[in-house]
Design a protein around this motif. Structure first.
Motif, short mmCIF file in Angstrom:
data_model
loop_
_atom_site.label_atom_id
_atom_site.label_comp_id
_atom_site.label_asym_id
_atom_site.label_seq_id
_atom_site.Cartn_x
_atom_site.Cartn_y
_atom_site.Cartn_z
N ALA A 197 -0.28 1.37 -6.29
CA ALA A 197 1.01 1.18 -6.94
C ALA A 197 1.54 -0.24 -6.73
O ALA A 197 1.92 -0.93 -7.69
N VAL A 198 1.57 -0.68 -5.48
CA VAL A 198 2.18 -1.98 -5.16
C VAL A 198 1.40 -3.13 -5.80
O VAL A 198 2.00 -4.05 -6.37
N LEU A 199 0.08 -3.08 -5.72
CA LEU A 199 -0.71 -4.15 -6.36
C LEU A 199 -0.51 -4.16 -7.87
O LEU A 199 -0.44 -5.22 -8.49
N SER A 200 -0.40 -2.98 -8.47
CA SER A 200 -0.15 -2.91 -9.92
C SER A 200 1.22 -3.49 -10.27
O SER A 200 1.35 -4.23 -11.24
N TRP A 201 2.24 -3.12 -9.49
CA TRP A 201 3.59 -3.63 -9.77
C TRP A 201 3.66 -5.13 -9.57
O TRP A 201 4.33 -5.83 -10.32
N ARG A 202 2.97 -5.64 -8.54
CA ARG A 202 3.00 -7.07 -8.28
C ARG A 202 2.20 -7.85 -9.32
O ARG A 202 2.56 -8.96 -9.69
N ARG A 203 1.11 -7.27 -9.79
CA ARG A 203 0.23 -7.96 -10.73
C ARG A 203 0.85 -8.08 -12.11
O ARG A 203 0.91 -9.16 -12.68
N GLY A 204 1.29 -6.97 -12.67
CA GLY A 204 1.82 -7.02 -14.02
C GLY A 204 3.03 -6.14 -14.25
O GLY A 204 3.48 -5.99 -15.38
N GLY A 205 3.52 -5.52 -13.18
CA GLY A 205 4.71 -4.67 -13.31
C GLY A 205 4.40 -3.25 -13.76
O GLY A 205 5.32 -2.46 -13.92
N GLN A 206 3.12 -2.95 -14.00
CA GLN A 206 2.76 -1.64 -14.52
C GLN A 206 1.54 -1.06 -13.82
O GLN A 206 0.61 -1.79 -13.52
N THR A 207 1.57 0.25 -13.62
CA THR A 207 0.37 0.98 -13.22
C THR A 207 -0.31 1.45 -14.50
O THR A 207 0.26 1.32 -15.59
N LEU A 208 -1.47 2.06 -14.36
CA LEU A 208 -2.16 2.58 -15.55
C LEU A 208 -1.32 3.64 -16.25
O LEU A 208 -1.31 3.72 -17.47
N TRP A 251 6.96 -2.28 -1.56
CA TRP A 251 6.64 -1.30 -0.52
C TRP A 251 7.83 -0.39 -0.23
O TRP A 251 7.65 0.81 0.00
N ILE A 252 9.03 -0.92 -0.27
CA ILE A 252 10.22 -0.07 -0.09
C ILE A 252 10.29 0.92 -1.24
O ILE A 252 10.57 2.11 -1.03
N ARG A 253 10.05 0.46 -2.43
CA ARG A 253 10.06 1.33 -3.61
C ARG A 253 9.05 2.46 -3.44
O ARG A 253 9.34 3.62 -3.71
N TYR A 254 7.85 2.12 -2.99
CA TYR A 254 6.82 3.14 -2.81
C TYR A 254 7.19 4.13 -1.71
O TYR A 254 7.05 5.34 -1.89
N ALA A 255 7.69 3.65 -0.58
CA ALA A 255 8.02 4.52 0.54
C ALA A 255 9.16 5.47 0.18
O ALA A 255 9.08 6.68 0.43
N VAL A 256 10.22 4.95 -0.43
CA VAL A 256 11.35 5.80 -0.80
C VAL A 256 10.96 6.75 -1.93
O VAL A 256 11.38 7.92 -1.95
N GLY A 257 10.12 6.29 -2.85
CA GLY A 257 9.63 7.17 -3.90
C GLY A 257 8.80 8.31 -3.34
O GLY A 257 8.87 9.44 -3.82
N TRP A 303 -4.50 13.86 10.24
CA TRP A 303 -3.34 12.98 10.03
C TRP A 303 -3.78 11.59 9.62
O TRP A 303 -3.15 10.94 8.79
N LEU A 304 -4.88 11.13 10.21
CA LEU A 304 -5.41 9.82 9.83
C LEU A 304 -5.84 9.81 8.36
O LEU A 304 -5.55 8.86 7.63
N LEU A 305 -6.50 10.89 7.92
CA LEU A 305 -6.89 10.99 6.51
C LEU A 305 -5.67 10.96 5.61
O LEU A 305 -5.66 10.27 4.59
N TRP A 306 -4.63 11.70 5.95
CA TRP A 306 -3.41 11.68 5.14
C TRP A 306 -2.81 10.27 5.10
O TRP A 306 -2.36 9.80 4.05
N GLY A 307 -2.81 9.59 6.24
CA GLY A 307 -2.28 8.23 6.27
C GLY A 307 -3.09 7.28 5.41
O GLY A 307 -2.53 6.42 4.70
N VAL A 308 -4.41 7.42 5.45
CA VAL A 308 -5.28 6.57 4.62
C VAL A 308 -5.02 6.86 3.14
O VAL A 308 -4.92 5.93 2.33
N CYS A 309 -4.91 8.14 2.77
CA CYS A 309 -4.66 8.49 1.37
C CYS A 309 -3.31 7.95 0.90
O CYS A 309 -3.21 7.41 -0.21
N TRP A 310 -2.28 8.08 1.74
CA TRP A 310 -0.95 7.57 1.37
C TRP A 310 -0.99 6.05 1.20
O TRP A 310 -0.43 5.51 0.25
N THR A 311 -1.71 5.38 2.09
CA THR A 311 -1.81 3.92 2.02
C THR A 311 -2.61 3.48 0.79
O THR A 311 -2.23 2.51 0.12
#
Length: 150
Positions: free
Chosen positions: A72-83, A106-112, A58-66
């Motif tokens: 995603a979040v850093l990409s959206w905050r930086r320039g609005g786009q992921t690769l 983060w809400i966008r990522y969690a709900v997505g 479960w910890l591994l799954w949590g780390v992977c999800w995070t």
């Protein structure tokens, strides 16, 4: 001022498919780290495998999800786009048309994530939504737009 066109479901799914590659690479790194820590932690015997639903799993799954969320979040905050969004000219914007906030991202990522776990129902919702918005667009107050060709 004319409003930029909304991103259609298939453009979103194409970008999601492209983004799966860097995310899977991050998951490999996390899994390798966990495997090495488990192996060098004295668990050399093949009979001592990690149980499918152990706390470590479960910890591994949590780390992977995070890790995927940080990508995603850093990409959206930086320039609005992921690769994956770049080739399809997609961009995430806040309600005001600018950069989305940390909270909204983060809400966008969690709900997505929940939407994907529900067989993508939140993505398919855009087909019946009057504004062509997904669940995570609505919940976070963000929008995904498709930019014109340069």
């Amino acid at each position: 001022m004319t409003e930029k066109p909304r991103a259609l479901v298939f453009w979103r799914l194409f970008a999601l498919l492209y983004d799966a590659f860097p995310v899977i690479a991050l998951w490999f790194v996390a899994s390798l780290t966990f495997t090495l820590a488990y192996t060098f932690g004295g668990h050399h015997d093949a009979h001592q495998n990690i149980a499918p639903f152990s706390p470590l799993q479960w910890l591994l799954w949590g780390v992977c999800w995070t890790m995927a969320g940080l990508y995603a979040v850093l990409s959206w905050r930086r320039g609005g786009q992921t690769l994956g969004m770049r080739p399809w000219r997609l961009r995430v914007v806040g309600a005001d048309g600018g950069r989305p906030s940390w909270r909204a991202s983060w809400i966008r990522y969690a709900v997505g994530s929940l939407s994907l776990c529900a067989a993508g129902l939140g993505f398919w919702w855009a087909w019946v939504d009057r504004d062509r918005l997904t669940w995570h667009d609505r919940a976070s107050g963000t929008r995904m737009i498709r930019e014109a060709k340069r």
